[in-house]
Scaffold this motif. Structure first.
Motif, PDB file in Angstrom:
ATOM      1  N   ARG A  18     -28.542 117.217  47.883  1.00 52.17           N
ATOM      2  CA  ARG A  18     -27.454 117.131  46.907  1.00 52.17           C
ATOM      3  C   ARG A  18     -26.997 115.695  46.679  1.00 52.17           C
ATOM      4  O   ARG A  18     -26.109 115.466  45.869  1.00 52.17           O
ATOM      5  N   THR A  19     -27.528 114.780  47.441  1.00 53.07           N
ATOM      6  CA  THR A  19     -27.095 113.387  47.329  1.00 53.07           C
ATOM      7  C   THR A  19     -28.235 112.531  46.798  1.00 53.07           C
ATOM      8  O   THR A  19     -28.595 111.515  47.377  1.00 53.07           O
ATOM      9  N   SER A  20     -28.835 112.986  45.692  1.00 55.25           N
ATOM     10  CA  SER A  20     -29.967 112.275  45.112  1.00 55.25           C
ATOM     11  C   SER A  20     -29.571 110.864  44.716  1.00 55.25           C
ATOM     12  O   SER A  20     -28.585 110.637  44.050  1.00 55.25           O
ATOM     13  N   THR A  21     -30.364 109.906  45.147  1.00 53.31           N
ATOM     14  CA  THR A  21     -30.121 108.507  44.813  1.00 53.31           C
ATOM     15  C   THR A  21     -31.435 107.846  44.471  1.00 53.31           C
ATOM     16  O   THR A  21     -32.520 108.326  44.827  1.00 53.31           O
ATOM     17  N   ALA A  22     -31.332 106.691  43.802  1.00 56.17           N
ATOM     18  CA  ALA A  22     -32.531 105.929  43.473  1.00 56.17           C
ATOM     19  C   ALA A  22     -33.268 105.495  44.747  1.00 56.17           C
ATOM     20  O   ALA A  22     -34.498 105.450  44.765  1.00 56.17           O
ATOM     21  N   GLU A  23     -32.510 105.206  45.817  1.00 53.77           N
ATOM     22  CA  GLU A  23     -33.148 104.786  47.058  1.00 53.77           C
ATOM     23  C   GLU A  23     -33.999 105.898  47.635  1.00 53.77           C
ATOM     24  O   GLU A  23     -35.095 105.652  48.146  1.00 53.77           O
ATOM     25  N   ARG A  24     -33.515 107.133  47.545  1.00 57.86           N
ATOM     26  CA  ARG A  24     -34.301 108.254  48.068  1.00 57.86           C
ATOM     27  C   ARG A  24     -35.530 108.504  47.211  1.00 57.86           C
ATOM     28  O   ARG A  24     -36.608 108.815  47.725  1.00 57.86           O
ATOM     29  N   VAL A  25     -35.378 108.379  45.914  1.00 60.59           N
ATOM     30  CA  VAL A  25     -36.537 108.523  45.029  1.00 60.59           C
ATOM     31  C   VAL A  25     -37.559 107.435  45.343  1.00 60.59           C
ATOM     32  O   VAL A  25     -38.767 107.699  45.433  1.00 60.59           O
ATOM     33  N   GLY A  50     -39.989 112.249  36.777  1.00 62.52           N
ATOM     34  CA  GLY A  50     -38.589 112.663  36.716  1.00 62.52           C
ATOM     35  C   GLY A  50     -38.453 114.172  36.694  1.00 62.52           C
ATOM     36  O   GLY A  50     -37.576 114.739  37.353  1.00 62.52           O
ATOM     37  N   GLY A  51     -39.342 114.845  35.957  1.00 58.58           N
ATOM     38  CA  GLY A  51     -39.302 116.297  35.909  1.00 58.58           C
ATOM     39  C   GLY A  51     -39.669 116.925  37.240  1.00 58.58           C
ATOM     40  O   GLY A  51     -39.058 117.914  37.667  1.00 58.58           O
ATOM     41  N   ALA A  52     -40.673 116.353  37.922  1.00 57.07           N
ATOM     42  CA  ALA A  52     -41.100 116.909  39.209  1.00 57.07           C
ATOM     43  C   ALA A  52     -40.006 116.791  40.260  1.00 57.07           C
ATOM     44  O   ALA A  52     -39.812 117.694  41.073  1.00 57.07           O
ATOM     45  N   GLY A  54     -36.738 116.245  39.512  1.00 60.79           N
ATOM     46  CA  GLY A  54     -35.460 116.733  39.019  1.00 60.79           C
ATOM     47  C   GLY A  54     -34.393 115.670  39.005  1.00 60.79           C
ATOM     48  O   GLY A  54     -33.228 115.944  39.332  1.00 60.79           O
ATOM     49  N   VAL A  55     -34.764 114.428  38.634  1.00 58.49           N
ATOM     50  CA  VAL A  55     -33.802 113.334  38.595  1.00 58.49           C
ATOM     51  C   VAL A  55     -33.731 112.771  37.185  1.00 58.49           C
ATOM     52  O   VAL A  55     -34.625 112.963  36.363  1.00 58.49           O
ATOM     53  N   SER A  56     -32.653 112.074  36.908  1.00 56.70           N
ATOM     54  CA  SER A  56     -32.441 111.508  35.586  1.00 56.70           C
ATOM     55  C   SER A  56     -33.359 110.309  35.352  1.00 56.70           C
ATOM     56  O   SER A  56     -33.874 109.693  36.288  1.00 56.70           O
ATOM     57  N   ARG A  57     -33.523 109.968  34.094  1.00 58.29           N
ATOM     58  CA  ARG A  57     -34.345 108.805  33.739  1.00 58.29           C
ATOM     59  C   ARG A  57     -33.740 107.524  34.312  1.00 58.29           C
ATOM     60  O   ARG A  57     -34.464 106.652  34.785  1.00 58.29           O
ATOM     61  N   ASN A  58     -32.419 107.416  34.294  1.00 61.61           N
ATOM     62  CA  ASN A  58     -31.782 106.208  34.826  1.00 61.61           C
ATOM     63  C   ASN A  58     -32.023 106.058  36.329  1.00 61.61           C
ATOM     64  O   ASN A  58     -32.279 104.957  36.826  1.00 61.61           O
ATOM     65  N   THR A  59     -31.928 107.186  37.055  1.00 58.62           N
ATOM     66  CA  THR A  59     -32.191 107.145  38.489  1.00 58.62           C
ATOM     67  C   THR A  59     -33.631 106.733  38.760  1.00 58.62           C
ATOM     68  O   THR A  59     -33.906 105.896  39.635  1.00 58.62           O
ATOM     69  N   LEU A  60     -34.563 107.301  38.003  1.00 52.51           N
ATOM     70  CA  LEU A  60     -35.970 106.984  38.206  1.00 52.51           C
ATOM     71  C   LEU A  60     -36.256 105.517  37.885  1.00 52.51           C
ATOM     72  O   LEU A  60     -36.998 104.840  38.602  1.00 52.51           O
ATOM     73  N   GLU A  62     -34.223 103.038  38.142  1.00 60.87           N
ATOM     74  CA  GLU A  62     -33.703 102.218  39.229  1.00 60.87           C
ATOM     75  C   GLU A  62     -34.652 102.252  40.431  1.00 60.87           C
ATOM     76  O   GLU A  62     -34.877 101.236  41.094  1.00 60.87           O
ATOM     77  N   ALA A  63     -35.233 103.426  40.707  1.00 63.85           N
ATOM     78  CA  ALA A  63     -36.218 103.521  41.788  1.00 63.85           C
ATOM     79  C   ALA A  63     -37.435 102.661  41.484  1.00 63.85           C
ATOM     80  O   ALA A  63     -37.958 101.960  42.363  1.00 63.85           O
TER      81      ALA A  63
END
Length: 236
Positions: A18-25, A50-52, A54-60, A62-63
């Motif tokens: 539940r705490t998805s972050t760019a660092e985790r991605v 991003g679809g696989a 389940g994260v936003s484009r902005n988060t991806l 940043e990763a």
């Protein structure tokens, strides 16, 4: 090369919690690069990854930026984000870094017995992959061996440093056209280092490791140079 698949990333979605972050991605993608799912020159699709996950484009994005900073990815204007292709000088520099860090870890171990269970599992993993004639699996097990060796230091900072270094090294392994010749000699040497540590012989393990890394540096650098025909120094 354009990778349209996602390297099994859907299975990694649970790691985000539940705490998805760019660092985790970035950590997930770093691991996938290290394990060979995304070879050098692969274009990473924002939509697919991003679809696989389940994260936003902005988060991806940043990763991607974080991994570009780590020299694992490159951004090409109007083309997208690609897994980096190393220069020969990069490979040589990776080995210099590995020797400094890995030998220091072994030298700095306390009194035996040492906690080598995870190291032993990596050795067994490599030997099992060799019996199955799975040389990509041997390569992955070898990465695991050195990652667990560095983990003996009990330092989160050292672990983080070596995750990036070993992922970058894997980019070189992908380019070499004879993985068996590259990796098979080190199966025995991994076990020798493990046996020395099990016996509490820290100095002997360090000597074995130093020779191992010097030999591997010469072999991998030469093989990579032949594969890419690139005598240049470290890439920018």
């Amino acid at each position: 090369m354009d990778v349209s698949g996602t390297g099994g990333l859907t299975d990694d979605r649970v790691l985000l919690g539940r705490t998805s972050t760019a660092e985790r991605v970035a950590d997930i993608l770093r691991t996938r690069i290290a394990e060979g799912y995304f070879p050098p020159g692969s274009r990473l699709s924002e939509e697919s990854i991003g679809g696989a996950l389940g994260v936003s484009r902005n988060t991806l994005r940043e990763a991607f930026r974080l991994l570009t900073h780590e020299r694992l990815l490159v951004h090409e204007l109007n083309r997208g984000v690609f897994v980096r292709v190393l220069a020969v000088g990069d490979v040589d520099d990776i080995y210099r870094t590995r020797r400094l860090v890995e030998c220091a870890v072994v030298r700095g171990l306390g009194q035996p017995p040492f906690p080598v269970e995870a190291l032993a599992a990596a050795v067994a993993e490599g030997e099992a992959a060799a019996r199955a004639d799975d040389w990509a699996g041997v390569s992955t097990a070898n990465i695991h061996f050195h990652r667990e060796l560095v983990a003996l230091a009990g330092s989160a900072r050292t672990d983080e440093l070596m995750r990036g270094v070993l992922a970058e090294l894997r980019l070189a392994f992908h380019v070499v056209d004879d993985p068996r010749a590259l990796h098979e000699p080190y199966l025995r040497r991994n076990r020798e280092i493990l046996d020395a540590l099990r016996a509490g012989e820290r100095a002997a393990a360090e000597r074995l490791l130093a020779r191992y890394l010097d030999d591997s540096r010469a072999r991998v650098t030469a093989a990579y140079a032949r594969a890419v025909d690139d005598p240049t120094g470290p890439a920018g």
